[in-house]
Design a protein around this motif. Structure first.
Motif, mmCIF file in Angstrom:
data_model
loop_
_atom_site.group_PDB
_atom_site.id
_atom_site.type_symbol
_atom_site.label_atom_id
_atom_site.label_comp_id
_atom_site.label_asym_id
_atom_site.label_seq_id
_atom_site.Cartn_x
_atom_site.Cartn_y
_atom_site.Cartn_z
ATOM 1 N N ASN A 98 0.816 -1.097 -0.076
ATOM 2 C CA ASN A 98 -0.021 -0.249 -0.054
ATOM 3 C C ASN A 98 0.636 1.011 0.039
ATOM 4 O OD1 ASN A 98 0.640 -0.260 3.028
ATOM 5 N ND2 ASN A 98 -0.855 1.463 3.032
ATOM 6 N N VAL A 99 -0.036 2.188 -0.393
ATOM 7 C CA VAL A 99 0.856 3.499 -0.330
ATOM 8 C C VAL A 99 -0.154 4.673 0.174
ATOM 9 C CG1 VAL A 99 1.668 5.332 -1.718
ATOM 10 C CG2 VAL A 99 2.116 3.055 -2.617
ATOM 11 N N ASP A 100 0.475 5.487 1.117
ATOM 12 C CA ASP A 100 -0.398 6.299 2.025
ATOM 13 C C ASP A 100 0.387 7.900 1.494
ATOM 14 O OD1 ASP A 100 -2.521 7.644 3.251
ATOM 15 O OD2 ASP A 100 -0.966 7.411 5.373
ATOM 16 N N THR A 101 -0.439 8.790 1.142
ATOM 17 C CA THR A 101 0.178 10.029 0.798
ATOM 18 C C THR A 101 -0.386 11.287 1.123
ATOM 19 O OG1 THR A 101 -1.134 10.390 -1.284
ATOM 20 C CG2 THR A 101 1.007 9.144 -1.651
ATOM 21 N N VAL A 102 0.185 12.437 1.329
ATOM 22 C CA VAL A 102 -0.139 13.716 1.882
ATOM 23 C C VAL A 102 0.224 14.620 0.904
ATOM 24 C CG1 VAL A 102 -0.495 15.719 3.664
ATOM 25 C CG2 VAL A 102 -0.268 12.946 4.102
ATOM 26 N N LEU A 103 -0.630 15.521 0.241
ATOM 27 C CA LEU A 103 -0.284 16.501 -1.006
ATOM 28 C C LEU A 103 -0.820 17.928 0.065
ATOM 29 C CD1 LEU A 103 0.435 17.061 -3.807
ATOM 30 C CD2 LEU A 103 -1.898 16.973 -4.372
ATOM 31 N N ILE A 104 0.123 18.726 0.043
ATOM 32 C CA ILE A 104 -0.176 20.055 0.654
ATOM 33 C C ILE A 104 0.170 21.048 -0.219
ATOM 34 C CG2 ILE A 104 0.811 21.549 2.331
ATOM 35 C CD1 ILE A 104 2.722 19.292 3.404
ATOM 36 N N ALA A 105 -1.155 21.799 -0.454
ATOM 37 C CA ALA A 105 -1.225 22.762 -1.698
ATOM 38 C C ALA A 105 -2.640 23.519 -1.244
ATOM 39 C CB ALA A 105 -1.444 22.192 -2.896
ATOM 40 N N ASP A 106 -2.418 24.895 -1.069
ATOM 41 C CA ASP A 106 -3.654 25.586 -0.751
ATOM 42 C C ASP A 106 -4.640 25.674 -2.309
ATOM 43 O OD1 ASP A 106 -2.491 26.225 1.534
ATOM 44 O OD2 ASP A 106 -1.941 28.487 1.222
ATOM 45 N N ASN A 107 -3.755 25.786 -3.274
ATOM 46 C CA ASN A 107 -4.683 25.638 -4.532
ATOM 47 C C ASN A 107 -3.740 25.026 -5.462
ATOM 48 O OD1 ASN A 107 -7.311 26.988 -4.075
ATOM 49 N ND2 ASN A 107 -6.181 28.776 -3.349
ATOM 50 N N PRO A 108 -4.483 24.254 -6.601
ATOM 51 C CA PRO A 108 -5.846 24.341 -6.682
ATOM 52 C C PRO A 108 -6.536 23.124 -5.683
ATOM 53 C CG PRO A 108 -4.615 23.073 -8.100
ATOM 54 C CD PRO A 108 -3.699 23.743 -7.639
ATOM 55 N N LYS A 109 -7.733 22.989 -5.524
ATOM 56 C CA LYS A 109 -8.363 22.127 -4.793
ATOM 57 C C LYS A 109 -8.003 20.580 -5.697
ATOM 58 C CE LYS A 109 -9.462 25.000 -1.730
ATOM 59 N NZ LYS A 109 -8.816 24.937 -0.835
ATOM 60 N N ILE A 110 -7.653 19.440 -4.550
ATOM 61 C CA ILE A 110 -7.350 18.225 -5.294
ATOM 62 C C ILE A 110 -8.590 17.417 -5.138
ATOM 63 C CG2 ILE A 110 -5.919 16.291 -4.878
ATOM 64 C CD1 ILE A 110 -4.700 18.968 -5.734
ATOM 65 N N SER A 111 -9.811 17.411 -4.393
ATOM 66 C CA SER A 111 -10.768 16.692 -4.499
ATOM 67 C C SER A 111 -11.452 16.249 -5.740
ATOM 68 C CB SER A 111 -11.811 17.024 -3.568
ATOM 69 O OG SER A 111 -12.131 18.167 -3.745
ATOM 70 N N PRO A 112 -11.651 17.003 -6.680
ATOM 71 C CA PRO A 112 -11.934 16.891 -8.203
ATOM 72 C C PRO A 112 -11.303 15.856 -9.039
ATOM 73 C CG PRO A 112 -12.237 19.294 -7.851
ATOM 74 C CD PRO A 112 -11.242 18.667 -6.627
ATOM 75 N N TYR A 113 -9.924 15.782 -8.603
ATOM 76 C CA TYR A 113 -9.046 14.895 -9.267
ATOM 77 C C TYR A 113 -8.647 13.585 -8.622
ATOM 78 C CZ TYR A 113 -8.884 19.243 -11.608
ATOM 79 O OH TYR A 113 -9.142 20.670 -12.062
ATOM 80 N N ARG A 114 -8.962 13.413 -7.262
ATOM 81 C CA ARG A 114 -8.576 12.431 -6.683
ATOM 82 C C ARG A 114 -8.710 11.011 -7.346
ATOM 83 N NH1 ARG A 114 -10.233 13.771 -1.818
ATOM 84 N NH2 ARG A 114 -8.407 14.308 -0.748
ATOM 85 N N ALA A 115 -9.915 10.889 -7.849
ATOM 86 C CA ALA A 115 -10.137 9.522 -8.304
ATOM 87 C C ALA A 115 -9.362 9.287 -9.549
ATOM 88 C CB ALA A 115 -11.660 9.234 -8.642
ATOM 89 N N ARG A 116 -8.982 10.088 -10.324
ATOM 90 C CA ARG A 116 -8.218 9.933 -11.655
ATOM 91 C C ARG A 116 -6.732 9.752 -11.046
ATOM 92 N NH1 ARG A 116 -9.275 15.017 -14.918
ATOM 93 N NH2 ARG A 116 -7.242 14.288 -15.997
ATOM 94 N N ILE A 117 -6.239 10.590 -10.021
ATOM 95 C CA ILE A 117 -5.051 10.190 -9.585
ATOM 96 C C ILE A 117 -4.854 8.736 -9.023
ATOM 97 C CG2 ILE A 117 -3.310 11.055 -7.703
ATOM 98 C CD1 ILE A 117 -4.540 13.645 -8.272
ATOM 99 N N ILE A 118 -5.561 8.236 -8.121
ATOM 100 C CA ILE A 118 -5.496 7.164 -7.687
ATOM 101 C C ILE A 118 -5.831 6.008 -8.684
ATOM 102 C CG2 ILE A 118 -6.915 5.371 -6.310
ATOM 103 C CD1 ILE A 118 -7.417 7.737 -4.385
ATOM 104 N N ASN A 119 -6.398 6.104 -9.575
ATOM 105 C CA ASN A 119 -6.452 5.294 -10.886
ATOM 106 C C ASN A 119 -5.109 5.180 -11.586
ATOM 107 O OD1 ASN A 119 -9.102 4.540 -10.688
ATOM 108 N ND2 ASN A 119 -9.894 5.994 -11.997
ATOM 109 N N LYS A 120 -4.439 6.430 -11.697
ATOM 110 C CA LYS A 120 -3.272 6.417 -12.367
ATOM 111 C C LYS A 120 -2.101 5.450 -11.704
ATOM 112 C CE LYS A 120 -3.482 9.520 -15.791
ATOM 113 N NZ LYS A 120 -3.036 9.627 -17.433
ATOM 114 N N ILE A 121 -2.036 6.002 -10.520
ATOM 115 C CA ILE A 121 -1.165 5.274 -9.563
ATOM 116 C C ILE A 121 -1.433 3.896 -9.439
ATOM 117 C CG2 ILE A 121 -0.248 5.022 -7.060
ATOM 118 C CD1 ILE A 121 -0.941 8.196 -7.092
#
Length: 164
Positions: A98-121
């Motif tokens: 398994n892989v557990d990650t934290v992304l630190i960014a004020d902007n842009p918001k990541i939630s709209p891309y979360r599923a696509r990112i997880i799919n790629k990884i």
């Protein structure tokens, strides 16, 4: 009889936000007015995962295997770096649990891309989507991380079957 050996690795990466670059996080292009300054595509999330994988396998870090002083890595997709890192650990007999990650960014918001990112990884590492966790947070306006730079942490658990 086989024994199972588990190894844990941690990774971290940070890059400055600059104009004139595309923003790529987790292998996904994210529309934003700035991108990350780097020799490669600057994908801090995937770079942190590479470091976690390589470290867990005792193989050093991303800079050892894909140095920014080597012109062949100029502009390379970090998905390719992740695939190569995964191959290096597989050659050593490890598989990713398994892989557990934290992304630190004020902007842009990541939630709209979360599923696509997880799919790629998931696709690159050949592990179930449920074995990948992506958390996004801000730095609450403290310091430059999140405003002038994006950073990421990753932890990876590897498994190796050994004869015992």
């Amino acid at each position: 009889m086989k024994n199972i050996q588990y190894r844990i690795g941690i990774g971290y990466d940070i890059h400055r936000l600059v104009s004139g670059r595309k923003l790529v996080l987790g292998g996904v292009f994210i529309p934003f007015f700035k991108g990350l300054f780097a020799h490669s595509d600057g994908d801090v999330l995937l770079h942190a995962i590479c470091d976690a994988l390589l470290g867990a396998a005792g193989l050093g870090d991303i800079g050892v295997h894909f140095p920014d002083s080597d012109k062949k890595y100029k502009g390379i997709s970090s998905l390719e770096l992740l695939a190569r890192s995964a191959n290096k650990i597989a050659v050593r007999g490890f598989r990713v649990e398994n892989v557990d990650t934290v992304l630190i960014a004020d902007n842009p918001k990541i939630s709209p891309y979360r599923a696509r990112i997880i799919n790629k990884i998931s696709s690159v590492l050949k592990i179930p989507k449920g074995s990948i966790n992506l958390k996004a947070t801000t730095n609450e306006g403290v310091g430059p991380i999140g405003k002038k730079a994006i950073a990421s942490y990753a932890v990876a658990l590897l498994r190796k079957a050994v004869r015992g």
